[in-house]
Every structure is written in C-alpha cells, then in structure tokens.
Scaffold this active site. Structure first.
Site, PDB file in Angstrom:
ATOM      1  CB  SER A 150      -8.636   1.500  29.303  1.00 27.37           C
ATOM      2  OG  SER A 150      -8.566   0.892  30.852  1.00 27.37           O
TER       3      SER A 150
HETATM    4  N1  SAH Z   1      -9.048   2.272  34.759  1.00 29.40           N
HETATM    5  C1  SAH Z   1      -8.693   3.318  35.072  1.00 29.40           C
HETATM    6  C2  SAH Z   1      -7.375   1.635  34.327  1.00 29.40           C
HETATM    7  C3  SAH Z   1      -6.960   2.350  35.123  1.00 29.40           C
HETATM    8  S1  SAH Z   1      -5.864   1.214  35.117  1.00 29.40           S
HETATM    9  C4  SAH Z   1      -8.820   4.478  34.108  1.00 29.40           C
HETATM   10  O1  SAH Z   1      -9.989   4.416  33.502  1.00 29.40           O
HETATM   11  O2  SAH Z   1      -8.093   5.293  33.870  1.00 29.40           O
HETATM   12  C5  SAH Z   1      -6.103  -0.632  36.356  1.00 29.40           C
HETATM   13  C6  SAH Z   1      -6.171   0.184  37.744  1.00 29.40           C
HETATM   14  O3  SAH Z   1      -6.475  -0.688  38.717  1.00 29.40           O
HETATM   15  C7  SAH Z   1      -4.059   0.861  38.586  1.00 29.40           C
HETATM   16  O4  SAH Z   1      -4.173   1.893  38.605  1.00 29.40           O
HETATM   17  C8  SAH Z   1      -4.001  -0.409  39.283  1.00 29.40           C
HETATM   18  O5  SAH Z   1      -3.529   0.017  40.619  1.00 29.40           O
HETATM   19  C9  SAH Z   1      -5.805  -0.842  39.900  1.00 29.40           C
HETATM   20  N2  SAH Z   1      -5.289  -1.851  40.767  1.00 29.40           N
HETATM   21  C10 SAH Z   1      -4.538  -3.017  40.381  1.00 29.40           C
HETATM   22  N3  SAH Z   1      -4.423  -4.066  41.388  1.00 29.40           N
HETATM   23  C11 SAH Z   1      -5.947  -3.030  42.295  1.00 29.40           C
HETATM   24  C12 SAH Z   1      -6.738  -3.556  43.632  1.00 29.40           C
HETATM   25  N4  SAH Z   1      -6.170  -4.868  43.534  1.00 29.40           N
HETATM   26  N5  SAH Z   1      -7.479  -2.649  43.657  1.00 29.40           N
HETATM   27  C13 SAH Z   1      -7.532  -1.507  43.472  1.00 29.40           C
HETATM   28  N6  SAH Z   1      -6.676  -1.279  42.708  1.00 29.40           N
HETATM   29  C14 SAH Z   1      -6.171  -1.957  42.407  1.00 29.40           C
END
Ligand code: SAH
Length: 227
Positions: A74
């Site tokens: 993000s």
């Molecule tokens: N907090 C992260 C943002 C990553 S992007 C950072 O600091 O890098 C969002 C992430 O959410 C992705 O890796 C995606 O695989 C995950 N995601 C999406 N839907 C999800 C779900 N139902 N359960 C767990 N993870 C999920």
C-alpha cells in the site's frame, strides 16, 4: 529463503537511506498525518525490505508498488492514515490487532511497533512465507501469521481491539465484526471497480456500529479461498 540481513541492509543507503526515509515522513506530515507515534514508527520501518530489490529505489516514494502475484504494497500515506485511525481507538498499552491481507508484511510491521500484538492473515502462500521471513529477520516477534481465507478472521485468537482489512470487500463479512472487542474499531476499504471508500466502524453501546468515512481509496479486491 532470503539471505541474512546486515545492519547496512536494514539502515539502507542512497535511495533507501534514513535521509530518504525522513523526507517521506515530512511529506506524510504535510499531507495531514499528525500522530507522532505513527510518523516515528514509519521513520524506522525499512519499507525497502518489503519489496523486490529491483524496486527498492522507489520504496520511499509515496506510492503503492507491485509485490508479485498481482498484489501491491500500500501507499505509505494510506498506511499512515489507516494506522492513525486504528490506534486512536486502542487501549493504553496498544491492544491486540488483526490484519486481513498480510501482503508484503509492511503494514503489519508498522503496527507491530505500536501495539501489543498483530495477528495477520493472508490467502496467498508465497506472499505469506516471504512476509514471515521478513518478520523473523527484523525480529518482529509480536506478529503472528496465518495462511487462510480472511473471511473467517482468526476466531480462536479473538476478540481483537482493532481489525484492519487491506483488501477491499464489497461488504465487510459479519464474522469479522463478531471478532471485534466491545470498544474496538474496524478499518476497511469497501467497494468494487466503480470506487472504494475507506471506513472506520466503531461499536456503539447498544451493540450497533457507527461508520465514519475517511477517504477515497484503491485497494486490490478481497478474494475468497487460498492460492
Ligand atoms: N497490508 C499489505 C497490503 C497487501 S495487498 C502490505 O502492507 O503489503 C492486500 C493483500 O490482501 C494481498 O496480499 C491479498 O492476497 C490479500 N487478500 C485478499 N483477500 C484476502 C482474504 N480474503 N484473506 C486474506 N488475504 C486476502
């Protein structure tokens, strides 16, 4: 397996140096981030270690960047905004926080410096293993990870004082609200391709939920199952 980090890797040089990191913090402050605790933690968490080395020269730009598997780390401003909103409602001493969407692990690492413990759930095994390795290398021992579909939260570890979703559902699953402590706050981007809004949901005395809109955002979708 990532290689062992040296002190220089963590501190960074050139485009990943402390000076570059400090400039990002000033930018966040200019954009309205006021909580000094959040700014101080973000000043020290080495974001360049949460992405591929090829992109690390861009780590302290205020932008989201690809981390593989079609996912993104993000934008720092949004990380700061969500962290600020979440910790404002936590008990003294920090409290226990659940994150859905570990991704690179950066958001969890930022929270780790501000709360008692972070439980974080990710549905893509490859990303989770890399994040787990980073937490180990940086000795962030209050972060606990789980490979699962986050729709169900982490029931046997709840309730949580704060919950943060870093992927956007069309609607926040009820199961996640049910794992929120009586005074807890849940922060989530909500919406689909037509646009997403970032909300803070806080429990009210009569077991209802109060919703406050924080921003317009653009997160990857909240998906079902595991990859
Ligand atoms: N907090 C992260 C943002 C990553 S992007 C950072 O600091 O890098 C969002 C992430 O959410 C992705 O890796 C995606 O695989 C995950 N995601 C999406 N839907 C999800 C779900 N139902 N359960 C767990 N993870 C999920």
């Amino acid at each position: 397996m990532l290689r062992r980090l040296t002190r220089n890797d963590i501190v960074g040089v050139g485009m990943t140096s402390q000076r570059t990191r400090d400039r990002l913090i000033e930018r966040l402050r200019d954009k309205g981030i006021a909580d000094e605790r959040v700014l101080e933690v973000m000043r020290h968490v080495p974001r360049h270690l949460f992405m591929d080395e090829a992109l690390s020269t861009r780590a302290y730009e205020d932008s989201s960047l690809p981390i593989g598997c079609g996912q993104t780390i993000s934008q720092p401003f949004i990380v700061a905004r969500m962290t600020e909103a979440l910790i404002a409602s936590l008990p003294a001493g920090g409290g226990r926080v659940l994150e859905i969407g570990t991704g690179s692990g950066y958001q969890a690492a930022v929270l780790s410096g501000l709360v008692e413990s972070v439980h974080t759930v990710e549905r893509i095994g490859y990303l989770l293993e890399r994040a787990r390795e980073r937490f180990r290398q940086l000795e962030l021992r209050n972060i606990h990870v789980k490979y699962a579909d986050g729709h169900m939260g982490w029931p046997d570890q709840g309730p949580f004082d704060g919950i943060m979703l870093t992927a956007a559902p069309e609607r926040v699953p009820d199961e996640l609200f049910s794992q929120l402590a009586p005074t807890g706050t849940l922060i989530a981007p909500v919406g689909g391709a037509a646009g997403q809004r970032l909300f803070a949901y806080t429990r009210t005395g009569d077991n209802g939920l109060e919703r406050q809109e924080l921003d317009m955002v653009s997160f990857v979708p909240f998906l079902g199952g595991r990859d």
